[in-house]
Design an enzyme around this catalytic site. Structure first.
Site, PDB file in Angstrom:
ATOM      1  N   LYS A   1      -2.771   3.035   5.531  1.00  0.00           N
ATOM      2  CA  LYS A   1      -1.750   4.081   5.414  1.00  0.00           C
ATOM      3  C   LYS A   1      -2.038   4.989   4.222  1.00  0.00           C
ATOM      4  O   LYS A   1      -2.612   4.545   3.223  1.00  0.00           O
ATOM      5  CB  LYS A   1      -0.353   3.458   5.288  1.00  0.00           C
ATOM      6  CG  LYS A   1       0.069   3.125   3.871  1.00  0.00           C
ATOM      7  CD  LYS A   1       1.555   2.808   3.798  1.00  0.00           C
ATOM      8  CE  LYS A   1       1.986   2.634   2.345  1.00  0.00           C
ATOM      9  NZ  LYS A   1       2.390   3.869   1.686  1.00  0.00           N
TER      10      LYS A   1
ATOM     11  N   LYS B   1       0.517   6.619  -2.200  1.00  0.00           N
ATOM     12  CA  LYS B   1       0.491   7.230  -3.525  1.00  0.00           C
ATOM     13  C   LYS B   1      -0.421   6.466  -4.444  1.00  0.00           C
ATOM     14  O   LYS B   1      -1.192   7.040  -5.201  1.00  0.00           O
ATOM     15  CB  LYS B   1       1.893   7.217  -4.148  1.00  0.00           C
ATOM     16  CG  LYS B   1       2.788   8.325  -3.659  1.00  0.00           C
ATOM     17  CD  LYS B   1       3.996   8.447  -4.597  1.00  0.00           C
ATOM     18  CE  LYS B   1       5.282   8.243  -3.842  1.00  0.00           C
ATOM     19  NZ  LYS B   1       5.889   6.937  -3.977  1.00  0.00           N
TER      20      LYS B   1
ATOM     21  N   LYS C   1      -0.719  -5.304  -2.834  1.00  0.00           N
ATOM     22  CA  LYS C   1      -0.696  -4.692  -4.157  1.00  0.00           C
ATOM     23  C   LYS C   1      -1.192  -5.645  -5.244  1.00  0.00           C
ATOM     24  O   LYS C   1      -1.714  -5.206  -6.264  1.00  0.00           O
ATOM     25  CB  LYS C   1       0.714  -4.189  -4.496  1.00  0.00           C
ATOM     26  CG  LYS C   1       1.097  -2.958  -3.678  1.00  0.00           C
ATOM     27  CD  LYS C   1       2.368  -2.298  -4.165  1.00  0.00           C
ATOM     28  CE  LYS C   1       2.617  -1.019  -3.354  1.00  0.00           C
ATOM     29  NZ  LYS C   1       3.764  -0.244  -3.775  1.00  0.00           N
TER      30      LYS C   1
END
Ligand code: ATP
Ligand code: MG
Length: 332
Positions: A195, A198, A112
């Site tokens: 994966k 969102k 991230k």
């Protein structure tokens, strides 16, 4: 009853199929047999830049989705993280227990933060898995139903629980991850090595539960598939087709073997067309129900107030014990 706890971040307008199959579906099943606590992780949603108006809406939409997917507030305790101050409080304690190097090894943080410049990456994002350990340990659950991507954070949680117990006396029972094999990781439709996420998936790669069902069917039809034409499950060489088969199997209850036989002599096109319809049929009623829950936000807030009351009882008990063991004076 053994206790379970899990959470989901209100970081998008809709949950995706990975959230449902990897996590929320198990939450619904476990509420029958377990003392279940589920929460909307809004403290985690501010670790990246966010819009307050959107966050408020997304928190309610998240609750509405959980209800539409089958969570029953009479059986499970449903609450919003920021309404229970003990999360932030135990979070600090855990930050003083976690090692800097240990936190630096969290792969989700690395992923991230890789997309942002260092000064945009917040200390909160770095500490997020440590706060998550506090989220879990506050409720002393036996099991934590999550997707595969959370396994490393669960390990950290167990390590921190163990460390606290050894240093200050037993306050926690290290919880176990509850991860179901077939649906532990649903992949991005356009990038089947990553994966479904969102915050990271492209619109074409993600099946949002609140999308127009026709759009969802179309996204399935345009999913990236692999070379060859046979419909067989082969994670290594055919990640795209394998992902579709996992979703198909999970939504219909049919075994992968059975599906392979059923699609013998047919091609990817048939598989995608059928799965598109299955997905559309699944999301249609969810979407309708979410809409009707959203028509009555006061009712949602009432559900949350009830949940917060129950959650707080447990959380306050744990924190009091922890503070005492740490040597803080009583009288908080
Ligand atoms: P974000 O990108 O903002 O982190 P997310 O899609 O990872 O969002 P979370 O709210 O972080 O969703 O996770 C909620 C639950 O869904 C967790 O238990 C997580 O393990 C699970 N989950 C998330 N993505 C998947 C996936 N692709 N397959 C299976 N489970 C998943
Ligand atoms: Mg996530």
């Amino acid at each position: 009853k053994p206790r379970v706890l899990s959470g989901i971040q209100p970081t998008a307008d809709s949950f995706h199929l990975g959230n449902y199959l990897g996590a929320v579906r198990q939450w619904v099943a476990l509420q029958e047999t377990h003392d279940a606590f589920y929460f909307i992780a809004d403290l985690h949603a501010i670790t990246v830049e966010h819009d307050p108006k959107l966050l408020r809406k997304r928190t309610r939409v998240s609750v509405a989705q959980l209800l539409a997917l089958g969570l029953d507030p009479d059986r499970a305790t449903l609450f919003v993280q920021s309404q229970i101050p003990e999360h932030a409080e135990l979070g600090w304690v855990m930050q003083c227990l976690a090692g800097f190097g240990e936190a630096s090894r969290m792969t989700q943080f690395k992923d991230k933060s890789a997309k942002q410049s260092v000064d945009r990456v917040t200390v909160g994002l770095f500490a997020y898995p440590v706060l998550q350990a506090a989220d879990i340990l506050l409720y002393r659950p036996q099991y934590v139903p999550v997707g595969e991507d959370q396994r490393q954070h669960l390990e950290l949680t167990r390590d921190l629980a163990h460390r606290f117990n050894t240093r200050y006396g037993k306050a926690f029972q290290p919880p176990e991850a509850y991860i179901l094999k077939g649906t532990a990781k649903i992949y991005d439709l356009q990038e089947p090595s990553a994966k479904m996420s969102k915050s990271a998936s492209s619109p074409g790669g993600i099946i949002e539960l609140l999308d127009d069902p026709k759009v969802s069917a179309k996204k399935i039809r345009s999913a990236v598939t692999d070379t060859g034409r046979e419909v067989v499950f082969d994670q290594e060489n055919k990640p795209g087709v394998s992902n579709l088969l996992s979703i198909y199997s999970a939504l219909t209850g049919r075994e992968i073997d059975e599906l392979q036989t059923a699609y013998e002599g047919k091609g990817y096109g048939d598989l995608k067309k059928d799965l598109g319809e299955i997905v559309a049929d699944f999301v249609t009623p969810v979407r309708d129900q979410v809409k009707s829950y959203m028509d009555d936000p006061a009712e949602l807030d009432k559900v949350l107030a009830r949940g917060a009351e129950r959650a707080r009882e447990v959380a306050a008990g744990t924190l009091a014990r922890v503070y005492d063991k740490l040597g803080f004076l009583a009288g908080r």
